[in-house]
Motif scaffolding. Structure first.
Motif, PDB file in Angstrom:
ATOM      1  N   LEU A  56       0.830  -1.203   0.000  1.00 25.82           N
ATOM      2  CA  LEU A  56       0.000   0.000   0.000  1.00 25.82           C
ATOM      3  C   LEU A  56       0.867   1.256   0.000  1.00 25.82           C
ATOM      4  O   LEU A  56       2.043   1.228   0.402  1.00 25.82           O
ATOM      5  CB  LEU A  56      -0.921  -0.014   1.219  1.00 25.82           C
ATOM      6  N   PRO A  57       0.317   2.397  -0.435  1.00 23.45           N
ATOM      7  CA  PRO A  57       1.075   3.646  -0.420  1.00 23.45           C
ATOM      8  C   PRO A  57       1.557   3.986   0.995  1.00 23.45           C
ATOM      9  O   PRO A  57       0.799   3.910   1.969  1.00 23.45           O
ATOM     10  CB  PRO A  57       0.065   4.668  -0.925  1.00 23.45           C
ATOM     11  N   GLY A  58       2.814   4.349   1.089  1.00 23.90           N
ATOM     12  CA  GLY A  58       3.390   4.717   2.384  1.00 23.90           C
ATOM     13  C   GLY A  58       3.743   3.551   3.271  1.00 23.90           C
ATOM     14  O   GLY A  58       4.243   3.753   4.385  1.00 23.90           O
ATOM     15  N   LYS A  59       3.529   2.331   2.828  1.00 26.43           N
ATOM     16  CA  LYS A  59       3.807   1.147   3.644  1.00 26.43           C
ATOM     17  C   LYS A  59       5.118   0.487   3.203  1.00 26.43           C
ATOM     18  O   LYS A  59       5.592   0.681   2.087  1.00 26.43           O
ATOM     19  CB  LYS A  59       2.664   0.137   3.530  1.00 26.43           C
ATOM     20  N   SER A  60       5.664  -0.342   4.118  1.00 27.49           N
ATOM     21  CA  SER A  60       6.916  -1.058   3.857  1.00 27.49           C
ATOM     22  C   SER A  60       6.667  -2.552   3.855  1.00 27.49           C
ATOM     23  O   SER A  60       5.660  -3.043   4.407  1.00 27.49           O
ATOM     24  CB  SER A  60       7.977  -0.703   4.911  1.00 27.49           C
ATOM     25  N   PHE A  61       7.607  -3.298   3.228  1.00 26.28           N
ATOM     26  CA  PHE A  61       7.446  -4.752   3.090  1.00 26.28           C
ATOM     27  C   PHE A  61       8.832  -5.378   3.108  1.00 26.28           C
ATOM     28  O   PHE A  61       9.759  -4.920   2.436  1.00 26.28           O
ATOM     29  CB  PHE A  61       6.719  -5.061   1.775  1.00 26.28           C
ATOM     30  N   ASP A  62       8.947  -6.471   3.886  1.00 28.16           N
ATOM     31  CA  ASP A  62      10.201  -7.237   3.918  1.00 28.16           C
ATOM     32  C   ASP A  62      10.113  -8.355   2.895  1.00 28.16           C
ATOM     33  O   ASP A  62       9.267  -9.258   3.014  1.00 28.16           O
ATOM     34  CB  ASP A  62      10.442  -7.816   5.311  1.00 28.16           C
ATOM     35  N   GLY A  63      10.963  -8.272   1.886  1.00 29.37           N
ATOM     36  CA  GLY A  63      10.918  -9.262   0.817  1.00 29.37           C
ATOM     37  C   GLY A  63      12.299  -9.771   0.478  1.00 29.37           C
ATOM     38  O   GLY A  63      13.283  -9.499   1.181  1.00 29.37           O
ATOM     39  N   ALA A  64      12.375 -10.512  -0.645  1.00 31.71           N
ATOM     40  CA  ALA A  64      13.646 -11.080  -1.091  1.00 31.71           C
ATOM     41  C   ALA A  64      13.593 -11.339  -2.582  1.00 31.71           C
ATOM     42  O   ALA A  64      12.527 -11.602  -3.155  1.00 31.71           O
ATOM     43  CB  ALA A  64      13.959 -12.362  -0.329  1.00 31.71           C
ATOM     44  N   LEU A  65      14.743 -11.256  -3.224  1.00 36.37           N
ATOM     45  CA  LEU A  65      14.855 -11.605  -4.647  1.00 36.37           C
ATOM     46  C   LEU A  65      15.790 -12.792  -4.770  1.00 36.37           C
ATOM     47  O   LEU A  65      16.705 -12.991  -3.941  1.00 36.37           O
ATOM     48  CB  LEU A  65      15.341 -10.417  -5.479  1.00 36.37           C
ATOM     49  N   LEU A  66      15.601 -13.619  -5.796  1.00 35.09           N
ATOM     50  CA  LEU A  66      16.388 -14.830  -5.993  1.00 35.09           C
ATOM     51  C   LEU A  66      16.790 -14.924  -7.455  1.00 35.09           C
ATOM     52  O   LEU A  66      15.934 -14.874  -8.353  1.00 35.09           O
ATOM     53  CB  LEU A  66      15.575 -16.065  -5.587  1.00 35.09           C
ATOM     54  N   VAL A  67      18.096 -15.027  -7.717  1.00 31.89           N
ATOM     55  CA  VAL A  67      18.602 -15.139  -9.087  1.00 31.89           C
ATOM     56  C   VAL A  67      19.514 -16.353  -9.173  1.00 31.89           C
ATOM     57  O   VAL A  67      20.220 -16.712  -8.215  1.00 31.89           O
ATOM     58  CB  VAL A  67      19.375 -13.858  -9.511  1.00 31.89           C
ATOM     59  N   LYS A  68      19.527 -16.982 -10.322  1.00 31.05           N
ATOM     60  CA  LYS A  68      20.379 -18.135 -10.564  1.00 31.05           C
ATOM     61  C   LYS A  68      21.786 -17.645 -10.908  1.00 31.05           C
ATOM     62  O   LYS A  68      21.959 -16.724 -11.714  1.00 31.05           O
ATOM     63  CB  LYS A  68      19.803 -18.972 -11.701  1.00 31.05           C
ATOM     64  N   VAL A  69      22.807 -18.274 -10.320  1.00 29.95           N
ATOM     65  CA  VAL A  69      24.191 -17.883 -10.590  1.00 29.95           C
ATOM     66  C   VAL A  69      24.887 -18.966 -11.397  1.00 29.95           C
ATOM     67  O   VAL A  69      24.522 -20.146 -11.342  1.00 29.95           O
ATOM     68  CB  VAL A  69      24.966 -17.628  -9.272  1.00 29.95           C
ATOM     69  N   ASN A  70      25.873 -18.526 -12.166  1.00 33.90           N
ATOM     70  CA  ASN A  70      26.633 -19.471 -12.986  1.00 33.90           C
ATOM     71  C   ASN A  70      27.864 -19.998 -12.252  1.00 33.90           C
ATOM     72  O   ASN A  70      28.427 -21.032 -12.628  1.00 33.90           O
ATOM     73  CB  ASN A  70      27.075 -18.790 -14.286  1.00 33.90           C
ATOM     74  N   SER A  71      28.274 -19.260 -11.218  1.00 33.88           N
ATOM     75  CA  SER A  71      29.442 -19.669 -10.438  1.00 33.88           C
ATOM     76  C   SER A  71      29.190 -19.361  -8.959  1.00 33.88           C
ATOM     77  O   SER A  71      28.556 -18.345  -8.638  1.00 33.88           O
ATOM     78  CB  SER A  71      30.706 -18.919 -10.912  1.00 33.88           C
ATOM     79  N   THR A  72      29.670 -20.197  -8.114  1.00 38.48           N
ATOM     80  CA  THR A  72      29.498 -19.973  -6.672  1.00 38.48           C
ATOM     81  C   THR A  72      30.664 -19.222  -6.053  1.00 38.48           C
ATOM     82  O   THR A  72      30.686 -18.995  -4.831  1.00 38.48           O
ATOM     83  CB  THR A  72      29.317 -21.325  -5.958  1.00 38.48           C
ATOM     84  N   THR A  73      31.620 -18.832  -6.872  1.00 44.08           N
ATOM     85  CA  THR A  73      32.791 -18.129  -6.358  1.00 44.08           C
ATOM     86  C   THR A  73      32.947 -16.720  -6.930  1.00 44.08           C
ATOM     87  O   THR A  73      33.521 -15.852  -6.277  1.00 44.08           O
ATOM     88  CB  THR A  73      34.074 -18.935  -6.663  1.00 44.08           C
ATOM     89  N   SER A  74      32.471 -16.531  -8.134  1.00 40.93           N
ATOM     90  CA  SER A  74      32.633 -15.209  -8.768  1.00 40.93           C
ATOM     91  C   SER A  74      31.735 -14.180  -8.095  1.00 40.93           C
ATOM     92  O   SER A  74      30.620 -14.479  -7.651  1.00 40.93           O
ATOM     93  CB  SER A  74      32.291 -15.288 -10.256  1.00 40.93           C
ATOM     94  N   GLU A  75      32.232 -12.959  -8.060  1.00 41.94           N
ATOM     95  CA  GLU A  75      31.495 -11.863  -7.420  1.00 41.94           C
ATOM     96  C   GLU A  75      30.281 -11.447  -8.266  1.00 41.94           C
ATOM     97  O   GLU A  75      30.343 -11.442  -9.498  1.00 41.94           O
ATOM     98  CB  GLU A  75      32.447 -10.680  -7.222  1.00 41.94           C
ATOM     99  N   VAL A  76      29.208 -11.065  -7.601  1.00 40.49           N
ATOM    100  CA  VAL A  76      27.987 -10.564  -8.256  1.00 40.49           C
ATOM    101  C   VAL A  76      27.876  -9.070  -7.975  1.00 40.49           C
ATOM    102  O   VAL A  76      28.101  -8.629  -6.844  1.00 40.49           O
ATOM    103  CB  VAL A  76      26.725 -11.308  -7.750  1.00 40.49           C
ATOM    104  N   THR A  77      27.506  -8.326  -9.007  1.00 38.44           N
ATOM    105  CA  THR A  77      27.387  -6.869  -8.868  1.00 38.44           C
ATOM    106  C   THR A  77      25.935  -6.451  -9.102  1.00 38.44           C
ATOM    107  O   THR A  77      25.303  -6.872 -10.094  1.00 38.44           O
ATOM    108  CB  THR A  77      28.300  -6.129  -9.865  1.00 38.44           C
ATOM    109  N   MET A  78      25.413  -5.578  -8.233  1.00 37.49           N
ATOM    110  CA  MET A  78      24.050  -5.038  -8.371  1.00 37.49           C
ATOM    111  C   MET A  78      24.119  -3.627  -8.976  1.00 37.49           C
ATOM    112  O   MET A  78      24.951  -2.805  -8.575  1.00 37.49           O
ATOM    113  CB  MET A  78      23.347  -4.987  -7.003  1.00 37.49           C
ATOM    114  N   TYR A  79      23.211  -3.378  -9.924  1.00 42.73           N
ATOM    115  CA  TYR A  79      23.116  -2.067 -10.582  1.00 42.73           C
ATOM    116  C   TYR A  79      21.730  -1.483 -10.301  1.00 42.73           C
ATOM    117  O   TYR A  79      20.732  -2.220 -10.193  1.00 42.73           O
ATOM    118  CB  TYR A  79      23.317  -2.209 -12.094  1.00 42.73           C
ATOM    119  N   PHE A  80      21.670  -0.137 -10.278  1.00 37.70           N
ATOM    120  CA  PHE A  80      20.401   0.545  -9.965  1.00 37.70           C
ATOM    121  C   PHE A  80      20.146   1.631 -11.027  1.00 37.70           C
ATOM    122  O   PHE A  80      21.084   2.287 -11.500  1.00 37.70           O
ATOM    123  CB  PHE A  80      20.468   1.153  -8.565  1.00 37.70           C
TER     124      PHE A  80
END
Length: 254
Positions: A212-236
Motif C-alpha cells: 500500500l502507499p506509504g507502507k513497507s514490506f520485507d521481501g527477497a529476490l532470488l537469481v540463478k548464478v553461474n558460479s558460486t565463487t565469482s562476485e555478483v554486482t548489483m546495478y540501480f
C-alpha cells in the motif's frame, strides 16, 4: 420695179418681226401665266431650302443621339447570385479570444493543451550504504545475502531487502526488481528463479504481493548464478532517464 421689190421686202421683214414679237410675247405670256410654284425662280430656292433643312435635321439628330448617350448613365446588368444558405453554428467547447488589434475578427480555436499531471521527480535515483532511494520507492538491502538451491537444484543467490512504497498507488516489489535493479556475474545478467522450502513463501510474496502507499514490506529476490565463487554486482537505475547509476553494490559469494 426696184421700189416695188423694196417695198415687198420691207413688208416681209415687218411681218416676220411682228410674228417674232407675237411668238415671244406668247411664250413670255405663257411663262408669266404659270403658277408661282412651277416657276424656276420658286422651285430652285425651295429645293435649296429643303436640302438645308434636311441637313440641319440630320445634324441635329446626330448631336441629339450623342448627347443622349453621353448624358444617360450606362446600365450594367449584374449577375444575381443565389441567396447563400446559412450554416448552423458549430458548438465550441472553449470561448474564443478576441485580440485587441482585430476586435471584430474571430480568432481560430486553439487546440486545448492537456495539463501535465505527472509529478515532477526530485530524486530520480541514488545509492548509498546499501540503500537505493528514489521519489517512488526505497530499497534497503540487508546483510543477509547467501547461496541457496532453487526448485531445479541449481545454485541461486538470495538477497533480502526492505521495500517502502512512496507513491499514491499500490505497488509490487517484483516489478521494481525487474525494471530498476539488475544483477550481473562475469559480465552476464542473471535471471530470476523460484525458491523452495522456507524461502518459497517469502520470494513468492515479493513477486505477487502488493504494498500500500506509504507502507513497507520485507521481501527477497532470488537469481540463478553461474558460479558460486565469482562476485555478483548489483546495478540501480535512474527512473527519469532510464540510465544506470554509477554507484553499484558488489556481492561476494565465498
Amino acid at each position: 420695179m426696184v421700189l416695188t421689190n423694196y417695198s415687198q421686202g420691207s413688208n416681209v421683214m415687218k411681218r416676220q418681226n411682228r410674228t417674232g414679237r407675237t411668238r415671244m410675247t406668247r411664250e413670255a405670256l405663257r411663262r408669266k401665266r404659270l403658277p408661282f410654284y412651277k416657276k424656276k425662280t420658286f422651285i430652285i430656292p425651295i429645293i435649296l431650302v429643303v436640302i438645308i433643312i434636311i441637313g440641319l435635321l440630320v445634324f441635329w439628330k446626330v448631336n441629339s443621339t450623342d448627347n443622349t448617350h453621353s448624358t444617360q448613365p450606362s446600365r450594367k446588368i449584374e449577375k444575381v447570385s443565389k441567396k447563400p444558405t446559412k450554416k448552423k453554428p458549430t458548438k465550441k467547447n472553449k470561448a474564443q479570444k478576441v485580440t485587441k488589434e482585430n476586435p471584430a475578427q474571430k480568432v481560430e480555436k486553439q487546440p486545448e493543451q492537456k495539463q501535465d499531471t505527472t509529478p515532477k521527480i526530485t530524486n530520480p535515483g541514488t545509492y548509498d550504504n546499501l540503500t537505493y532511494d528514489t521519489d517512488w520507492y526505497t530499497f534497503k538491502i540487508s546483510n543477509e545475502v547467501k547461496l541457496i538451491k532453487d526448485t531445479n537444484g541449481d545454485a541461486a543467490l538470495l538477497v533480502k531487502y526492505n521495500y517502502t512504497n512512496k507513491t499514491q498507488k499500490n505497488a509490487v516489489p517484483q516489478q521494481v526488481q525487474n525494471t530498476a535493479i539488475m544483477l550481473k556475474q562475469d559480465g552476464q545478467q542473471l535471471s530470476a528463479t523460484t525458491a523452495t522450502g522456507d524461502n518459497e513463501a517469502l520470494v513468492s510474496a515479493s513477486n505477487t504481493g502488493q504494498v500500500l502507499p506509504g507502507k513497507s514490506f520485507d521481501g527477497a529476490l532470488l537469481v540463478k548464478v553461474n558460479s558460486t565463487t565469482s562476485e555478483v554486482t548489483m546495478y540501480f537505475k535512474n527512473i527519469q532517464t532510464n540510465d544506470w547509476l554509477d554507484s553499484t553494490q558488489p556481492l561476494k559469494l565465498d
